[in-house]
Motif scaffolding. Structure first.
Motif, short mmCIF file in Angstrom:
data_model
loop_
_atom_site.label_atom_id
_atom_site.label_comp_id
_atom_site.label_asym_id
_atom_site.label_seq_id
_atom_site.Cartn_x
_atom_site.Cartn_y
_atom_site.Cartn_z
N ASP A 38 0.63 -1.03 0.18
CA ASP A 38 -0.02 -0.48 -0.38
C ASP A 38 1.11 1.41 0.14
O ASP A 38 2.02 1.69 0.79
N VAL A 39 0.29 2.14 -0.08
CA VAL A 39 0.75 3.69 -0.63
C VAL A 39 0.21 4.76 -0.06
O VAL A 39 -1.12 5.24 -0.01
N ILE A 40 0.39 4.77 1.56
CA ILE A 40 -0.24 5.40 2.45
C ILE A 40 -0.13 7.34 3.03
O ILE A 40 0.90 7.22 3.05
N MET A 41 -0.94 7.55 2.43
CA MET A 41 -0.33 9.10 3.52
C MET A 41 -1.24 9.38 4.87
O MET A 41 -2.18 9.27 5.01
N LEU A 42 -0.38 9.68 5.62
CA LEU A 42 -0.95 9.93 7.45
C LEU A 42 -0.46 11.46 7.98
O LEU A 42 0.94 11.79 6.94
N ASP A 43 -1.49 11.76 8.11
CA ASP A 43 -1.08 13.52 8.62
C ASP A 43 -0.40 13.34 9.75
O ASP A 43 0.01 12.46 10.27
N SER A 44 -0.32 14.62 10.23
CA SER A 44 1.16 14.84 11.21
C SER A 44 1.00 14.73 12.84
O SER A 44 1.44 15.46 13.92
N SER A 45 -0.77 14.43 12.91
CA SER A 45 -1.41 13.85 13.95
C SER A 45 -0.60 12.70 15.39
O SER A 45 0.04 11.77 14.43
N THR A 46 -0.63 12.87 16.40
CA THR A 46 0.04 11.78 17.45
C THR A 46 -0.94 10.56 16.89
O THR A 46 -0.26 9.69 17.21
N THR A 47 -1.95 10.83 16.93
CA THR A 47 -2.66 9.76 16.09
C THR A 47 -1.85 9.07 15.12
O THR A 47 -1.46 8.06 15.37
N CYS A 48 -1.81 9.94 13.91
CA CYS A 48 -0.95 8.81 12.71
C CYS A 48 0.33 8.63 12.98
O CYS A 48 0.69 7.72 12.30
N ASN A 49 1.14 9.50 13.92
CA ASN A 49 2.14 8.33 14.28
C ASN A 49 2.35 7.49 14.72
O ASN A 49 2.81 7.35 14.89
#
Length: 199
Positions: A38-49
């Protein structure tokens, strides 16, 4: 010490809040929604970290595109399973993120299989909300350049307050949370036909 539901604090403090809930959501997303290659985009939230760290520990071979500066500082250099791509842009040290038009442009130059974002608050009346325009622009870019879109929100964000509109719930393929929502929220998501994934 900030209250556990205070999202308006620096990223280093937010990382210490709602820890078990973030880990639970990260585990759920990794095991149920993310596949090899998969190619995944994650924002900078601590949840996505937290999600990124779970992906690293899983050994899944994926590509992560992110505006998180914190994730790069804490990445696993010896890992051969994850290719990490930075959006670049203007560094916001307080939030641990890259922002600005160049970050948005970089994100828009890719198409991801899946995007995972978080936010400051969700409202049945107004949708998915944030507190900062800069974060909104990054998240909107990720949503518009992904085939599947998932919102990760712990229970403290339901009916919380924020003033910057990100997106309608109908843009989402699913909502990932840490516990079952109340009856009103369950009925709301049922009417929209949006799956709620909490275990």
């Amino acid at each position: 010490i900030p209250a556990p539901d205070d999202k308006g604090v620096p990223v280093k403090l937010r990382e210490k809040l709602i820890v078990s809930e973030k880990l639970s959501m990260a585990s759920t997303a990794t095991s149920r929604l993310i596949s090899e290659r998969d190619v995944i985009m994650l924002d900078s939230s601590t949840t996505c970290n937290a999600l990124a760290k779970r992906i690293y520990s899983s050994g899944l071979k994926v590509t992560i595109i992110t505006n998180s500066a914190l994730l790069f500082k804490e990445s696993h250099p010896d890992s051969k399973s994850v290719d990490l791509i930075s959006s670049g842009g203007l560094l916001n040290e307080r939030l641990g993120s890259f922002e600005g038009s160049s970050a948005v442009q970089t994100i828009c130059s890719y198409v991801a299989d899946k995007a995972f974002i978080s936010c400051n608050a969700i409202s049945r009346e107004f949708g998915i909300l944030d507190k900062l325009d800069e974060q909104r622009e990054i998240r909107k870019a990720m949503l518009s350049h992904a085939r599947e879109r998932y919102l990760m929100v712990d229970h403290t964000k339901f009916d919380d307050a924020a003033n910057v509109f990100i997106a309608d719930f109908t843009e989402m393929n699913g909502i990932i949370t840490d516990c079952e929502p109340d009856d009103e929220w369950n009925a709301f998501f049922d009417r929209l036909g949006i799956p709620v994934i909490w275990r």
